[in-house]
Design a protein around this motif. Structure first.
Motif, PDB file in Angstrom:
ATOM      1  N   GLU A  18      41.157  35.637  66.038  1.00  0.00           N
ATOM      2  CA  GLU A  18      41.372  36.639  64.991  1.00  0.00           C
ATOM      3  C   GLU A  18      41.456  38.011  65.650  1.00  0.00           C
ATOM      4  O   GLU A  18      40.453  38.596  66.044  1.00  0.00           O
ATOM      5  CB  GLU A  18      40.249  36.585  63.961  1.00  0.00           C
ATOM      6  N   GLU A  19      42.680  38.537  65.759  1.00  0.00           N
ATOM      7  CA  GLU A  19      42.933  39.723  66.573  1.00  0.00           C
ATOM      8  C   GLU A  19      42.095  40.938  66.175  1.00  0.00           C
ATOM      9  O   GLU A  19      41.590  41.659  67.040  1.00  0.00           O
ATOM     10  CB  GLU A  19      44.415  40.077  66.533  1.00  0.00           C
ATOM     11  N   LEU A  20      41.971  41.181  64.884  1.00  0.00           N
ATOM     12  CA  LEU A  20      41.202  42.344  64.450  1.00  0.00           C
ATOM     13  C   LEU A  20      39.752  42.224  64.892  1.00  0.00           C
ATOM     14  O   LEU A  20      39.155  43.189  65.397  1.00  0.00           O
ATOM     15  CB  LEU A  20      41.272  42.496  62.933  1.00  0.00           C
ATOM     16  N   LEU A  21      39.158  41.052  64.721  1.00  0.00           N
ATOM     17  CA  LEU A  21      37.760  40.855  65.098  1.00  0.00           C
ATOM     18  C   LEU A  21      37.584  40.933  66.608  1.00  0.00           C
ATOM     19  O   LEU A  21      36.577  41.458  67.099  1.00  0.00           O
ATOM     20  CB  LEU A  21      37.264  39.503  64.572  1.00  0.00           C
ATOM     21  N   VAL A  22      38.562  40.430  67.345  1.00  0.00           N
ATOM     22  CA  VAL A  22      38.514  40.510  68.806  1.00  0.00           C
ATOM     23  C   VAL A  22      38.536  41.978  69.245  1.00  0.00           C
ATOM     24  O   VAL A  22      37.741  42.411  70.084  1.00  0.00           O
ATOM     25  CB  VAL A  22      39.697  39.750  69.440  1.00  0.00           C
ATOM     26  N   GLU A  23      39.456  42.752  68.676  1.00  0.00           N
ATOM     27  CA  GLU A  23      39.560  44.162  69.030  1.00  0.00           C
ATOM     28  C   GLU A  23      38.269  44.908  68.684  1.00  0.00           C
ATOM     29  O   GLU A  23      37.792  45.758  69.461  1.00  0.00           O
ATOM     30  CB  GLU A  23      40.742  44.797  68.294  1.00  0.00           C
ATOM     31  N   LEU A 169      44.263  40.654  58.010  1.00  0.00           N
ATOM     32  CA  LEU A 169      42.948  41.300  58.014  1.00  0.00           C
ATOM     33  C   LEU A 169      43.024  42.801  58.262  1.00  0.00           C
ATOM     34  O   LEU A 169      42.238  43.564  57.701  1.00  0.00           O
ATOM     35  CB  LEU A 169      42.048  40.656  59.071  1.00  0.00           C
ATOM     36  N   ARG A 170      43.950  43.228  59.097  1.00  0.00           N
ATOM     37  CA  ARG A 170      44.063  44.668  59.362  1.00  0.00           C
ATOM     38  C   ARG A 170      44.417  45.409  58.075  1.00  0.00           C
ATOM     39  O   ARG A 170      43.870  46.473  57.771  1.00  0.00           O
ATOM     40  CB  ARG A 170      45.110  44.930  60.437  1.00  0.00           C
ATOM     41  N   GLU A 171      45.358  44.853  57.319  1.00  0.00           N
ATOM     42  CA  GLU A 171      45.779  45.502  56.081  1.00  0.00           C
ATOM     43  C   GLU A 171      44.677  45.436  55.026  1.00  0.00           C
ATOM     44  O   GLU A 171      44.468  46.387  54.271  1.00  0.00           O
ATOM     45  CB  GLU A 171      47.063  44.859  55.573  1.00  0.00           C
ATOM     46  N   LEU A 172      43.967  44.312  54.985  1.00  0.00           N
ATOM     47  CA  LEU A 172      42.857  44.195  54.039  1.00  0.00           C
ATOM     48  C   LEU A 172      41.757  45.193  54.367  1.00  0.00           C
ATOM     49  O   LEU A 172      41.180  45.821  53.472  1.00  0.00           O
ATOM     50  CB  LEU A 172      42.303  42.768  54.052  1.00  0.00           C
ATOM     51  N   ALA A 173      41.452  45.345  55.650  1.00  0.00           N
ATOM     52  CA  ALA A 173      40.409  46.279  56.061  1.00  0.00           C
ATOM     53  C   ALA A 173      40.791  47.713  55.701  1.00  0.00           C
ATOM     54  O   ALA A 173      39.973  48.477  55.187  1.00  0.00           O
ATOM     55  CB  ALA A 173      40.161  46.164  57.568  1.00  0.00           C
ATOM     56  N   ALA A 174      42.049  48.061  55.968  1.00  0.00           N
ATOM     57  CA  ALA A 174      42.515  49.411  55.656  1.00  0.00           C
ATOM     58  C   ALA A 174      42.494  49.661  54.146  1.00  0.00           C
ATOM     59  O   ALA A 174      42.077  50.733  53.679  1.00  0.00           O
ATOM     60  CB  ALA A 174      43.928  49.620  56.196  1.00  0.00           C
ATOM     61  N   ALA A 175      42.934  48.657  53.372  1.00  0.00           N
ATOM     62  CA  ALA A 175      42.962  48.806  51.914  1.00  0.00           C
ATOM     63  C   ALA A 175      41.555  48.922  51.349  1.00  0.00           C
ATOM     64  O   ALA A 175      41.296  49.724  50.442  1.00  0.00           O
ATOM     65  CB  ALA A 175      43.681  47.611  51.297  1.00  0.00           C
ATOM     66  N   ALA A 176      40.631  48.134  51.880  1.00  0.00           N
ATOM     67  CA  ALA A 176      39.250  48.179  51.400  1.00  0.00           C
ATOM     68  C   ALA A 176      38.640  49.555  51.652  1.00  0.00           C
ATOM     69  O   ALA A 176      38.000  50.147  50.773  1.00  0.00           O
ATOM     70  CB  ALA A 176      38.421  47.098  52.092  1.00  0.00           C
ATOM     71  N   SER A 177      38.853  50.084  52.847  1.00  0.00           N
ATOM     72  CA  SER A 177      38.322  51.398  53.190  1.00  0.00           C
ATOM     73  C   SER A 177      38.918  52.492  52.300  1.00  0.00           C
ATOM     74  O   SER A 177      38.202  53.370  51.815  1.00  0.00           O
ATOM     75  CB  SER A 177      38.623  51.707  54.662  1.00  0.00           C
ATOM     76  N   GLN A 178      40.218  52.398  52.060  1.00  0.00           N
ATOM     77  CA  GLN A 178      40.885  53.400  51.237  1.00  0.00           C
ATOM     78  C   GLN A 178      40.393  53.352  49.799  1.00  0.00           C
ATOM     79  O   GLN A 178      40.170  54.389  49.167  1.00  0.00           O
ATOM     80  CB  GLN A 178      42.405  53.172  51.272  1.00  0.00           C
ATOM     81  N   LEU A 179      40.199  52.143  49.277  1.00  0.00           N
ATOM     82  CA  LEU A 179      39.724  51.999  47.905  1.00  0.00           C
ATOM     83  C   LEU A 179      38.323  52.577  47.730  1.00  0.00           C
ATOM     84  O   LEU A 179      38.032  53.234  46.730  1.00  0.00           O
ATOM     85  CB  LEU A 179      39.743  50.525  47.496  1.00  0.00           C
ATOM     86  N   VAL A 180      37.457  52.320  48.714  1.00  0.00           N
ATOM     87  CA  VAL A 180      36.099  52.870  48.633  1.00  0.00           C
ATOM     88  C   VAL A 180      36.157  54.393  48.608  1.00  0.00           C
ATOM     89  O   VAL A 180      35.460  55.051  47.831  1.00  0.00           O
ATOM     90  CB  VAL A 180      35.241  52.381  49.816  1.00  0.00           C
ATOM     91  N   SER A 181      37.027  54.945  49.451  1.00  0.00           N
ATOM     92  CA  SER A 181      37.175  56.398  49.505  1.00  0.00           C
ATOM     93  C   SER A 181      37.726  56.955  48.193  1.00  0.00           C
ATOM     94  O   SER A 181      37.236  57.969  47.676  1.00  0.00           O
ATOM     95  CB  SER A 181      38.110  56.778  50.654  1.00  0.00           C
TER      96      SER A 181
END
Length: 326
Positions: A18-23, A169-181
């Motif tokens: 899972e590239e995002l988790l690896v990074e 996952l990268r897009e989900l992570a970005a969307a989740a962060s943006q929604l919280v903000s």
């Protein structure tokens, strides 16, 4: 280096695909190294670009005791000599150096496959980054992202976000962060739809939802928009298959409390409840036909069909035709 800082693990194994988790794991190792030495830097190198002497030079202590993080990438491709050199170093690591070995978990050769086991035995810290393929794991990831960003979300909001954004996952992570903000931390389905309305209308999930409800015009319109805007054909096919298979599984267990059935079916209650509503328009013959359609479609969009866009349209029409056929 700061004497009060916690010493970072000298060898860190990051295993998974899972590239995002690896990074994130690599970046976490760098962050820990910088707690001990704010000047610590990160060097990335592929295992296939290294010889044992070059590895030895990379991990040799700095003359000025500067902290370093060496990320050894694609370790699953390691040959015998470099793999043995990595293992030997892990048994006697140098001070001030963090070696992060990134490995998918597989390997082309026996020694490459056995490298993670050898590093574990040598005492390497381990971070598992398995590919997230199950719906429940993806939902857990989204919940954690929202929580980590300081927000809260109900199950319906989590499901809506995945439907709107997709499985990346990268897009989900970005969307989740943006929604919280954007919402002040209170993420609900209404907020998801408000901020992702345009995108939600052209995902594979939207195509699938209309198709399994017999909405011929709506499904075709959503499909054409999705194709025009570049939604990968394989994602649309996966969404159709998931929708049909979910309805089939829920239909097989009959009516019941979604919360009780969720554990049995291995899916969240909101998804069970949604499928129960969709299942009212299906009989066993129609579902059997639809299952056959999505099975063939999987091969079609992966190269069997000369025109995967046409294959998708044909599959949508067949699924719609199988709905409420008496």
């Amino acid at each position: 280096m700061s004497p009060s800082a916690v010493a970072p693990d000298p060898v860190h194994l990051v295993v998974g695909e899972e590239e995002l988790l690896v990074e994130r794991a690599v970046r976490a190792a760098l962050a820990v190294a910088r707690e001990a030495d704010p000047q610590a830097d990160l060097t990335r190198v592929k295992v296939t670009d290294l010889t044992p002497p070059e590895l030895a030079e990379l991990v040799s202590p700095s003359l000025f005791a500067e902290g370093r993080v060496i990320a050894l990438e694609a370790a699953q491709d390691a040959g015998k000599e470099i793999a043995e050199a990595v293992i030997a170093y892990a048994k006697a690591p140098a001070d001030g150096v963090t070696l992060v070995v990134v490995h998918t978990g597989g390997g082309r050769s026996k020694v490459a496959k056995e490298l993670p086991t050898a590093l574990r035995k040598a005492g390497a810290a381990v971070t598992e980054c398995p590919k997230i393929t199950k719906a429940a794991d993806r939902e857990a990831f989204v919940r954690n992202e929202i929580r980590s960003a300081g927000g809260k979300a109900d199950p319906e909001a989590v499901g809506a976000l995945i439907e709107a954004v997709g499985s990346d996952l990268r897009e989900l992570a970005a969307a989740a962060s943006q929604l919280v903000s954007d919402t002040g931390g209170k993420v609900n389905a209404e907020a998801v739809h408000r901020y992702h309305r345009g995108r939600a209308e052209v995902t594979g999930f939207a195509v699938a939802e209309k198709a399994v409800m017999g909405d011929r015009a709506g499904a075709l319109e959503a499909l054409r928009w999705a194709i025009q805007l570049g939604v990968p054909h394989v994602l649309v096919a996966d969404a159709l298959a998931d929708a049909v298979r979910t309805i089939a599984r829920v239909s097989a267990v009959g009516r019941g409390d979604p919360f009780k059935l969720a554990g049995e079916l291995g899916m969240p209650p909101w998804k069970v409840k949604k499928a129960q509503g969709q299942a009212r328009g299906w009989d066993s013959d129609g579902l059997a036909d639809a299952m056959s359609v999505v099975a063939s479609l999987n091969a079609d969009v992966k190269g069997v069909a000369a025109d995967s866009g046409y294959a998708l349209e044909r599959a949508v029409l067949k699924i719609v035709a199988a709905y409420r056929r008496r």
